[in-house]
Motif scaffolding. Structure first.
Motif, PDB file in Angstrom:
ATOM      1  N   GLU A 415       0.821  -1.194   0.000  1.00 22.33           N
ATOM      2  CA  GLU A 415       0.000   0.000   0.000  1.00 22.33           C
ATOM      3  C   GLU A 415       0.865   1.258   0.000  1.00 22.33           C
ATOM      4  O   GLU A 415       1.888   1.324   0.674  1.00 22.33           O
ATOM      5  N   ASN A 416       0.422   2.255  -0.758  1.00 18.57           N
ATOM      6  CA  ASN A 416       1.075   3.565  -0.746  1.00 18.57           C
ATOM      7  C   ASN A 416       0.361   4.425   0.288  1.00 18.57           C
ATOM      8  O   ASN A 416      -0.770   4.864   0.084  1.00 18.57           O
ATOM      9  N   LEU A 417       1.008   4.669   1.425  1.00 14.63           N
ATOM     10  CA  LEU A 417       0.373   5.402   2.507  1.00 14.63           C
ATOM     11  C   LEU A 417       0.210   6.873   2.185  1.00 14.63           C
ATOM     12  O   LEU A 417      -0.452   7.597   2.929  1.00 14.63           O
ATOM     13  N   GLY A 418       0.812   7.331   1.090  1.00 13.78           N
ATOM     14  CA  GLY A 418       0.636   8.711   0.693  1.00 13.78           C
ATOM     15  C   GLY A 418      -0.795   9.018   0.277  1.00 13.78           C
ATOM     16  O   GLY A 418      -1.186  10.192   0.216  1.00 13.78           O
ATOM     17  N   ASN A 419      -1.583   7.965  -0.002  1.00 18.01           N
ATOM     18  CA  ASN A 419      -2.980   8.165  -0.385  1.00 18.01           C
ATOM     19  C   ASN A 419      -3.897   8.278   0.827  1.00 18.01           C
ATOM     20  O   ASN A 419      -5.099   8.512   0.671  1.00 18.01           O
ATOM     21  N   LEU A 420      -3.374   8.104   2.031  1.00 17.65           N
ATOM     22  CA  LEU A 420      -4.170   8.159   3.255  1.00 17.65           C
ATOM     23  C   LEU A 420      -3.973   9.492   3.955  1.00 17.65           C
ATOM     24  O   LEU A 420      -3.008  10.217   3.716  1.00 17.65           O
ATOM     25  N   SER A 421      -4.873   9.799   4.847  1.00 17.55           N
ATOM     26  CA  SER A 421      -4.682  10.970   5.705  1.00 17.55           C
ATOM     27  C   SER A 421      -3.576  10.652   6.706  1.00 17.55           C
ATOM     28  O   SER A 421      -3.263   9.472   6.951  1.00 17.55           O
ATOM     29  N   PRO A 422      -2.978  11.686   7.339  1.00 19.06           N
ATOM     30  CA  PRO A 422      -1.929  11.397   8.328  1.00 19.06           C
ATOM     31  C   PRO A 422      -2.387  10.451   9.429  1.00 19.06           C
ATOM     32  O   PRO A 422      -1.653   9.528   9.812  1.00 19.06           O
ATOM     33  N   ARG A 427      -2.102   5.052  11.940  1.00 18.33           N
ATOM     34  CA  ARG A 427      -2.740   3.814  12.414  1.00 18.33           C
ATOM     35  C   ARG A 427      -2.188   2.626  11.644  1.00 18.33           C
ATOM     36  O   ARG A 427      -1.941   1.561  12.239  1.00 18.33           O
ATOM     37  N   ALA A 428      -2.016   2.771  10.347  1.00 15.86           N
ATOM     38  CA  ALA A 428      -1.488   1.663   9.545  1.00 15.86           C
ATOM     39  C   ALA A 428      -0.069   1.297   9.952  1.00 15.86           C
ATOM     40  O   ALA A 428       0.330   0.133   9.875  1.00 15.86           O
ATOM     41  N   LEU A 429       0.699   2.277  10.398  1.00 22.49           N
ATOM     42  CA  LEU A 429       2.078   2.036  10.818  1.00 22.49           C
ATOM     43  C   LEU A 429       2.188   1.625  12.285  1.00 22.49           C
ATOM     44  O   LEU A 429       3.285   1.336  12.764  1.00 22.49           O
ATOM     45  N   GLY A 430       1.074   1.624  12.983  1.00 25.66           N
ATOM     46  CA  GLY A 430       1.088   1.217  14.386  1.00 25.66           C
ATOM     47  C   GLY A 430       1.581   2.307  15.325  1.00 25.66           C
ATOM     48  O   GLY A 430       1.984   2.005  16.454  1.00 25.66           O
ATOM     49  N   LEU A 431       1.511   3.564  14.914  1.00 24.32           N
ATOM     50  CA  LEU A 431       1.991   4.668  15.755  1.00 24.32           C
ATOM     51  C   LEU A 431       0.931   5.146  16.730  1.00 24.32           C
ATOM     52  O   LEU A 431       1.268   5.784  17.736  1.00 24.32           O
ATOM     53  N   ILE A 432      -0.348   4.882  16.452  1.00 28.44           N
ATOM     54  CA  ILE A 432      -1.444   5.228  17.352  1.00 28.44           C
ATOM     55  C   ILE A 432      -2.389   4.038  17.430  1.00 28.44           C
ATOM     56  O   ILE A 432      -2.374   3.157  16.569  1.00 28.44           O
ATOM     57  N   LYS A 504       5.492  -1.218   2.088  1.00 32.67           N
ATOM     58  CA  LYS A 504       4.736   0.020   1.965  1.00 32.67           C
ATOM     59  C   LYS A 504       5.642   1.193   1.577  1.00 32.67           C
ATOM     60  O   LYS A 504       6.816   1.241   1.958  1.00 32.67           O
ATOM     61  N   ASP A 505       5.069   2.109   0.853  1.00 29.91           N
ATOM     62  CA  ASP A 505       5.707   3.399   0.568  1.00 29.91           C
ATOM     63  C   ASP A 505       4.988   4.465   1.367  1.00 29.91           C
ATOM     64  O   ASP A 505       3.755   4.489   1.429  1.00 29.91           O
TER      65      ASP A 505
END
Length: 614
Positions: A415-422, A427-432, A504-505
């Protein structure tokens, strides 16, 4: 003239070519200290008043010799790389850009118009030249291609700062979402910065939107990604390949925690079922072989005749039957003349003794014995990334994440996380977590800048990742691509990143699941710096001493950041801080810059070229 070439090798080759073809002028006389710093090749070019300048030069050569001579007008030509255009700290009368294309990591890029303007702006030295000249080549960059850069706000937000503010709010019992929104409102931006809390928080509780990495992993065979690693000759773990056949004389074995030459240990030949151990060379530097009895002297023969020992005679007949069947009858005799016996039996000793080569015959009383060496004997071992043959290296089983061409490219791993909101990306990266509260991973990530915090955070989550190994692997985080040839196996730091983030990018933070600027091999080079330093730069096309120097500085800078980082009640984090302090010192103070060679008065004024008459 200042020339910009696309690559390091092109810059060096062009400088050598110009030194040979330009009209000869009065030689530049260097001091002994300048010669020592510059080295033999660069000193020869400097004498012709030509030099090359790129990031592969170490700091002393670049800033201590080449740049001062260029600034004072002592050099006729300097060839620099386009990638270092903004870092050239001097000007010259004329500038020529030989190519707009240059390389960074695995990509080829064209110089931007503002970068061209920066390069062309080096034409003309303030206080030395009334005007500067821009020289153009056919089909290459011209002054009309250069223009200033229009500044605009970066699209990449400072995620660590936002998450740090959220964590502080949680600790203080305040609304962490409003704290992040308040910081976003204070950013210098004409457009409102949207973090995505309103659209995302209600959806995080939905099972369909929770991380589904476990589901994707169930579709894979867990045994497929299991690989065996071995500890290599530098003490690092790398993937074990297939066995190969090699000379025993070049093989290494592990003894008391150190890799040593196999034949320096008597036990190496313990499985050779013939003869007894013997030593060649000095006691301090031994090479072990085997010594076997082969005959006894005939009485009343004055040492001119020998009778073969029964056991040796049987082995000789077996060896002759395998290697020279037609000579079987000839070698069936018991009694032989002593003279010339070495030459008659020499070719059969490898077959008799499992690869031993006859060194000499010796007399032990009435017994004639053969001393055999085993450097040429063949052995099965594993070749590591440095080309060393290892016998029975320590092994471990671990998991590798492979980018299979048969996997769906639209899945979560790619998945390209650049298409998501911050907030969705966090959340996808497990930071929150589902309530947007920073996790322990997010808290450690907030201590750093960009993607290196992601790598360190997930590495600390792996309790089986030794901290004394991790602290060296951190050198890969800012190394770039140039060390890749020295790493034929992915480090464990790269492994844990791929396990956590897939491929992921994330613009500004991850590329293919790894932090931007990540490069394998730097950790291995820094751990064996002496081996690299003992070899000339000329032996490496893409890696120079300046790269090693810069990687070491970046690594120590990162260690200093960890050593002085915030206090966190986490055993792994505190352990990493302790490891970092042991390497950079408790205070992590910066080291003094090296002293530059002093410039004599003759080099402080501009050189006016005049051809030397023959």
């Amino acid at each position: 003239m200042l020339l910009f070439a696309p690559r390091r090798r092109a810059a060096e080759d062009l400088a050598r070519q110009l030194a040979l073809e330009l009209p000869e002028v009065e030689a530049l006389e260097l001091t002994l200290e300048q010669k020592r710093v510059a080295g033999k090749e660069l000193s020869a070019l400097l004498r012709r008043r030509v030099a090359y300048h790129h990031s592969g030069l170490d700091y002393l050569k670049r800033a201590g010799v080449v740049e001062p001579l260029a600034k004072t007008g002592q050099l006729q030509v300097v060839v620099a790389t386009t990638g270092l255009g903004a870092g050239v700290n001097f000007s010259m009368r004329s500038v020529l850009v030989t190519d707009r294309e240059y390389r960074i990591d695995d990509g080829l890029f064209l110089l931007r118009p503002d970068e061209l303007l920066q390069m062309f702006g080096r034409a003309g030295r303030r206080g030395l030249d009334e005007r500067g000249f821009i020289v153009v080549a056919p089909k290459q960059a011209r002054l009309s291609d250069a223009r200033p850069l229009k500044l605009h706000r970066s699209r990449t937000l400072d995620w660590p700062a936002l998450i740090r503010v959220m964590k502080s709010a949680v600790t203080a019992g305040e609304d962490h979402v409003e704290a992040a929104r308040g910081l976003a409102l204070r950013l210098f931006s004409e457009e409102q910065v949207r973090l995505g809390f309103g659209a995302s928080l209600d959806r995080f509780s939905s099972p369909a939107l929770k991380p589904a990495r476990e589901d994707s992993d169930r579709d894979q065979d867990p045994e497929r990604d299991q690989v065996i690693e071995m500890r290599n000759s530098a003490g690092l773990w790398e993937r074990r390949g297939g066995q190969c056949q090699a000379r025993l004389g070049e093989a290494l074995v592990l003894s008391k925690g150190q890799w040593v030459a196999a034949l320096t240990l008597p036990d190496t030949l313990s499985k050779v079922r013939i003869g007894n151990p013997c030593r060649f060379g000095r006691k301090r530097d031994p090479i072990y072989g085997r010594e076997l009895p082969l005959a006894v002297y005939e009485e009343d023969s004055n040492g001119e005749a020998v009778t073969l020992i029964k056991s040796f005679r049987r082995k000789l007949r077996e060896a002759v039957a395998r290697t020279a069947p037609r000579a079987k009858r000839k070698f069936s005799r018991k009694t032989w003349k002593r003279s010339g016996l070495e030459d008659l039996l020499r070719d059969f000793f490898p077959a008799i003794s499992q690869g031993g080569v006859l060194e000499e015959f010796v007399d032990r009383g009435k017994v004639l014995r053969a001393r055999l060496r085993y450097e040429e004997a063949k052995v099965l071992g594993w070749r590591d990334a440095r080309g060393r043959i290892l016998i029975n290296p320590p092994l471990r089983r671990t998991t590798r994440i492979f980018d299979s061409p048969f996997r769906s490219q639209g899945g979560e791993d790619s998945e390209n996380l650049g298409n998501l909101s911050p907030v969705e990306a966090w959340r996808a990266l497990g930071l929150i977590d589902d309530r947007a509260v920073p996790t322990r991973r997010g808290e450690i990530f907030s201590f750093f800048s960009r993607g290196e915090g992601l790598a360190i955070a997930v590495a600390l989550e792996d309790s089986e990742y030794p901290l004394d190994e991790l602290v060296y692997d951190l050198a890969n985080l800012r190394a770039g691509h140039r060390f890749r040839a020295f790493a034929k196996s992915e480090s464990r730091l790269g492994l844990v990143c791929r396990q956590a983030f897939g491929f992921k990018d994330c613009p500004g933070y991850l590329k293919g699941g790894l932090p931007l600027g990540y490069g394998e091999g730097a950790a291995e080079i820094l751990r064996s710096r002496k081996a690299f330093s003992s070899q000339s730069d000329a032996g490496f096309e893409d890696l120079k001493s300046g790269d090693l120097e810069r990687a070491g500085i970046e690594w120590r800078s990162l260690l200093a950041l960890i050593a002085r980082g915030p206090v966190l009640e986490d055993d792994r984090w505190m352990g990493l801080q302790s490891q970092a302090r042991s390497l950079v010192g408790k205070d992590a103070r910066k080291e003094d810059l090296p002293l530059f060679p002093e410039m004599p008065s003759r080099q402080r004024s501009r050189f006016e070229a005049s051809p030397v008459r023959p």
